[in-house]
Every structure is written in C-alpha cells, then in structure tokens.
Design an enzyme around this catalytic site. Structure first.
Site, PDB file in Angstrom:
ATOM      1  NE  ARG A  62      18.037  -0.265  -3.911  1.00 45.86           N
ATOM      2  CZ  ARG A  62      19.677  -0.538  -3.554  1.00 45.86           C
ATOM      3  NH1 ARG A  62      20.603  -1.143  -2.644  1.00 45.86           N
ATOM      4  NH2 ARG A  62      20.770   1.123  -3.688  1.00 45.86           N
ATOM      5  CB  SER A  63      13.113  -0.309   3.644  1.00 48.62           C
ATOM      6  OG  SER A  63      11.639  -0.076   3.112  1.00 48.62           O
ATOM      7  CG  ASP A  73      20.783   0.976   0.192  1.00 46.46           C
ATOM      8  OD1 ASP A  73      21.295   1.010  -0.556  1.00 46.46           O
ATOM      9  OD2 ASP A  73      20.197  -0.269  -0.012  1.00 46.46           O
ATOM     10  CB  VAL A  74      23.262   3.611   4.295  1.00 43.16           C
ATOM     11  CG1 VAL A  74      22.787   5.192   5.055  1.00 43.16           C
ATOM     12  CG2 VAL A  74      22.973   1.896   4.459  1.00 43.16           C
ATOM     13  CB  CYS A 121      -0.923   0.037   1.148  1.00 45.51           C
ATOM     14  SG  CYS A 121      -0.812  -0.145   2.628  1.00 45.51           S
TER      15      CYS A 121
HETATM   16  P1  NAD Z   1      13.650   0.959   7.215  1.00 44.48           P
HETATM   17  O1  NAD Z   1      14.375   1.364   7.976  1.00 44.48           O
HETATM   18  O2  NAD Z   1      13.547   0.201   6.651  1.00 44.48           O
HETATM   19  O3  NAD Z   1      14.864   2.054   5.704  1.00 44.48           O
HETATM   20  C1  NAD Z   1      15.457   3.095   5.854  1.00 44.48           C
HETATM   21  C2  NAD Z   1      16.117   2.959   4.089  1.00 44.48           C
HETATM   22  O4  NAD Z   1      16.093   4.130   4.189  1.00 44.48           O
HETATM   23  C3  NAD Z   1      17.205   1.482   3.979  1.00 44.48           C
HETATM   24  O5  NAD Z   1      17.174   1.580   2.807  1.00 44.48           O
HETATM   25  C4  NAD Z   1      18.506   2.801   4.079  1.00 44.48           C
HETATM   26  O6  NAD Z   1      19.528   2.016   3.533  1.00 44.48           O
HETATM   27  C5  NAD Z   1      18.486   4.130   3.295  1.00 44.48           C
HETATM   28  N1  NAD Z   1      18.776   5.161   4.105  1.00 44.48           N
HETATM   29  C6  NAD Z   1      18.721   5.659   5.506  1.00 44.48           C
HETATM   30  N2  NAD Z   1      19.438   6.833   5.439  1.00 44.48           N
HETATM   31  C7  NAD Z   1      19.891   6.666   4.540  1.00 44.48           C
HETATM   32  C8  NAD Z   1      20.677   7.641   3.994  1.00 44.48           C
HETATM   33  N3  NAD Z   1      21.495   8.304   4.956  1.00 44.48           N
HETATM   34  N4  NAD Z   1      21.490   8.503   2.984  1.00 44.48           N
HETATM   35  C9  NAD Z   1      20.249   7.405   1.798  1.00 44.48           C
HETATM   36  N5  NAD Z   1      19.617   6.039   2.274  1.00 44.48           N
HETATM   37  C10 NAD Z   1      19.272   5.757   3.299  1.00 44.48           C
HETATM   38  O7  NAD Z   1      12.420   1.980   7.069  1.00 44.48           O
HETATM   39  P2  NAD Z   1      10.911   2.251   6.231  1.00 44.48           P
HETATM   40  O8  NAD Z   1      10.377   0.877   6.358  1.00 44.48           O
HETATM   41  O9  NAD Z   1      11.443   2.141   4.610  1.00 44.48           O
HETATM   42  O10 NAD Z   1      10.860   3.881   7.112  1.00 44.48           O
HETATM   43  C11 NAD Z   1      10.968   4.769   6.611  1.00 44.48           C
HETATM   44  C12 NAD Z   1      10.011   5.633   6.799  1.00 44.48           C
HETATM   45  O11 NAD Z   1       8.792   5.652   5.860  1.00 44.48           O
HETATM   46  C13 NAD Z   1       9.675   5.241   7.750  1.00 44.48           C
HETATM   47  O12 NAD Z   1      10.132   7.225   8.921  1.00 44.48           O
HETATM   48  C14 NAD Z   1       8.429   5.231   8.046  1.00 44.48           C
HETATM   49  O13 NAD Z   1       8.030   5.136   9.483  1.00 44.48           O
HETATM   50  C15 NAD Z   1       8.017   5.917   6.779  1.00 44.48           C
HETATM   51  N6  NAD Z   1       7.014   5.118   5.867  1.00 44.48           N
HETATM   52  C16 NAD Z   1       5.446   5.735   6.116  1.00 44.48           C
HETATM   53  C17 NAD Z   1       4.633   4.910   5.510  1.00 44.48           C
HETATM   54  C18 NAD Z   1       3.856   5.935   4.818  1.00 44.48           C
HETATM   55  O14 NAD Z   1       2.305   5.072   4.828  1.00 44.48           O
HETATM   56  N7  NAD Z   1       3.741   7.002   4.914  1.00 44.48           N
HETATM   57  C19 NAD Z   1       4.370   3.290   5.207  1.00 44.48           C
HETATM   58  C20 NAD Z   1       5.902   2.805   5.787  1.00 44.48           C
HETATM   59  C21 NAD Z   1       6.321   3.476   6.326  1.00 44.48           C
END
Ligand code: NAD
Length: 319
Positions: free
Chosen positions: A184-185, A207-208, A149
């Site tokens: 890239r989660s 991603d990082v 979603c």
């Molecule tokens: P996660 O921690 O699994 O993934 C984070 C990603 O960001 C990883 O790929 C990591 O390598 C990358 N990253 C981190 N720091 C970085 C940097 N400095 N430069 C480049 N890439 C970097 O988190 P997630 O589950 O993907 O969630 C991410 C965010 O999205 C959270 O804040 C979460 O609350 C939000 N989220 C929002 C929704 C929505 O509907 N708006 C839904 C799911 C998650």
C-alpha cells in the site's frame, strides 16, 4: 493431463502498445522532428534503477523517442537539475529514479517536476484526480489527466488478461471481481487499489500493518471508491481475503518474502510488480495466468503518458 495455467510475460503485453506509440510519435514529426525527449535522473546509484534506465533508453529509441540519462553524483544538486529541465523547452518528459533520500523529501522532489513534464504521473493534481475518479484536467474535457505509470501498467495488464470485461460499460468493467493487493505504498499499492475499486472491483489492500477494503459500495452506488478498515494484518485475515479472490497482486520489496501459495484459489490470476520474486514457482500450479514482472509495461505507460502530455501542451497552445 495438460497443465491448466500459463505464464504471461510483460514484454508480450508491452508489444500491444508498441505500434500505437510508434505511430503516434510519427504523427508528431512536424512538432518534434527529432522525436520527443525524455530525461531520466539517476541520483542513487541503484543497480535496479540502472537496469530500468537502460531498458527505458532501449525502448525509447526503438519507438522514435530520445532518452537522456542524467547522473547526479551529489543528491543535494538533484532539485536544481530538475528545475533546469523544467525550464528547458527541448525536454518533453522528466522521470526520477526513487528512492533518493528515502523519506518525505522524495515526495517533495516528486512535486518539483513540472506537471506538464511529469511522465510518471506523480504530481498532486494527477493523484487527486485519480483518487476522485476524475478523468480530465479541464471543464471542457479536452485535456486527459495522467495516471501514475506503475498502477496504470497493472490495469493494462488486467485488460490484456481479460479480467476487465468489455461487455460492461467503461468505468464498471471490474464489477464483481475480487482483487487482493499486497502493498500500500503511495507510489503503487494505494493508487492501484483505488483505480481497481473505481472500476468496480472489491479490493483488499494489504500492508504490514493492516488490511483495508476499497469498494464503490453495494451495487456500485458511489462514483468513487470508499475505504473500510478490516483490522490489523494477520495471516488468517490475508487467507480469508484470498479465499475467493479472482486476482492477487504483490509488491513486497524483499527477496525473503514469498506469498503463501496455499492461499491462492485454483485459477486465480497472479501478478508480481516487485523487483523481487514474491511468488515461488509453485504459483504456476495454482494460477490460471501468472505475470512474474511488470516493468516493461510500466515503460510503455511512461511513453504513452509522455505523448499525452505533449498533446495537452499543444492543445493549450492552440487555445
Ligand atoms: P515501499 O517500500 O514503499 O512499499 C512496500 C509495501 O509493501 C508497503 O505497503 C508495506 O507495508 C508492504 N509490505 C512489506 N512487507 C509486507 C508483508 N510481509 N506483508 C504485507 N505487506 C508488506 O515500496 P514500493 O515503492 O511500493 O515498491 C515495491 C516494489 O515494487 C519494489 O520492489 C519496487 O522496486 C517495485 N516497483 C516496481 C515498479 C514496476 O514498474 N514494476 C514500479 C515501482 C516499484
């Protein structure tokens, strides 16, 4: 001079779907007289998840759904609680607020949710269909597959912003568009990059660790996306990827992180889905359209997915 850009709120995009969803719920009155029931499981006490749950409840009730939040104090009991909801015919949809364990056990739990009730679209079958650009669950193409979603919400936002060009055939509507996705989660960033590339875009997935390029090849010769490694992450590489980007999407879960405004080309579209503010206010001077949050559209897609699941179940029953 008139300021060139505009900020677009997710609530405005979500509104586009409210009517469609509400009407469909009404047409289901004969099979779901009290409205479809969505059950949310909260087992992590996360205040952001609490807020998201209360929005979900409000949105559900405003459109004729029922929503029930089930709090699980001891996360070791969550699996049993999900199984019980899987078996319960009165439950139409199930969602879980992650992270719970914050490791691979969370992926296990995602697969515990019955595929027929998985409103978030996290089941392996749905993921595999998405990555392979397969849109249906059956050979007869009667049962539409479900998309995760949050990535779906971002696609719908890009449609609303007219980045999808409706003059092009469906499936190629991002042809020629360059997108950067910083995250890239497996929940959002990678599926999103795949979806955009499947629709014809060139996507730089950051991603990082490294940067990857997702595309359907020259002249969109492939039917699904291919991935190419561009090398380890560096600011210089990110800057290069952004130099002629049409769209920049961020999802870095950190309050400290700010996307460098100087990398944004004039007139790019900027979208942040992280719960932290990844762009600072200077983005408004650069972006043509800026979407600061996306959660409300995600909720709409959750409910849309739920209606699709009910339709699929009914079609299967009728067979
Ligand atoms: P996660 O921690 O699994 O993934 C984070 C990603 O960001 C990883 O790929 C990591 O390598 C990358 N990253 C981190 N720091 C970085 C940097 N400095 N430069 C480049 N890439 C970097 O988190 P997630 O589950 O993907 O969630 C991410 C965010 O999205 C959270 O804040 C979460 O609350 C939000 N989220 C929002 C929704 C929505 O509907 N708006 C839904 C799911 C998650």
């Amino acid at each position: 001079a008139v300021k060139p850009g505009a900020t677009i709120l997710a609530s405005k995009v979500a509104k586009e779907y409210a009517d469609e969803i509400t009407k469909k719920v009404e047409t289901m009155k004969d099979i779901r007289p009290q409205g479809p029931l969505l059950v949310g499981f909260l087992a992590n006490g996360d205040p952001a998840a609490e807020m998201y749950a209360s929005w979900t409840k409000k949105t559900c009730e405003s459109m004729g759904f029922r929503y029930e939040l089930r709090r699980i104090d001891d996360k070791d009991f969550l699996e049993e609680a999900i199984i019980e909801a899987n078996r319960d015919d009165s439950v139409d949809g199930i969602m879980v607020y992650y992270p719970i364990f914050g490791n691979a056990q969370d992926q296990y739990l995602q697969q515990v949710v019955a595929r027929e009730k998985d409103v978030e679209g996290l089941n392996h079958v749905y993921y595999q269909n998405m990555y392979h650009n397969v849109r249906f669950l059956d050979e007869e193409k009667q049962l539409k597959s479900i998309l995760p979603c949050t990535p779906l919400a971002i696609v719908k936002i890009l449609e609303y912003l007219k980045i999808y060009n409706t003059l092009l055939p469906e499936g190629n509507r991002l042809y020629g568009k360059k997108c950067v996705v910083v995250n890239r989660s497996e929940i959002v960033g990678r599926p999103l990059a795949a979806l955009l590339a499947n629709d014809g875009a060139i996507v730089y997935s950051v991603d990082v660790n490294n940067v990857q390029k997702f595309t359907r090849g020259e002249s969109l010769k492939f039917t699904k996306h291919h991935v190419e490694d561009l090398g380890p992450y560096s600011d210089a590489l990110l800057k290069e990827c952004c130099s002629d980007a049409d769209v920049i999407i961020t999802g870095v879960p950190s309050e400290k992180y700010k996307f460098p405004t100087e990398y944004i080309p004039d007139g790019a579209v900027c979208i942040n889905f992280s719960s932290s503010k990844n762009f600072d206010d200077s983005v408004k001077k650069k972006a043509s359209l800026y979407v600061p949050m996306t959660g409300k559209v995600t909720i709409s897609m959750l409910l849309r997915n739920m209606l699709r699941l009910i339709e699929n179940t009914e079609k299967l029953k009728a067979k």
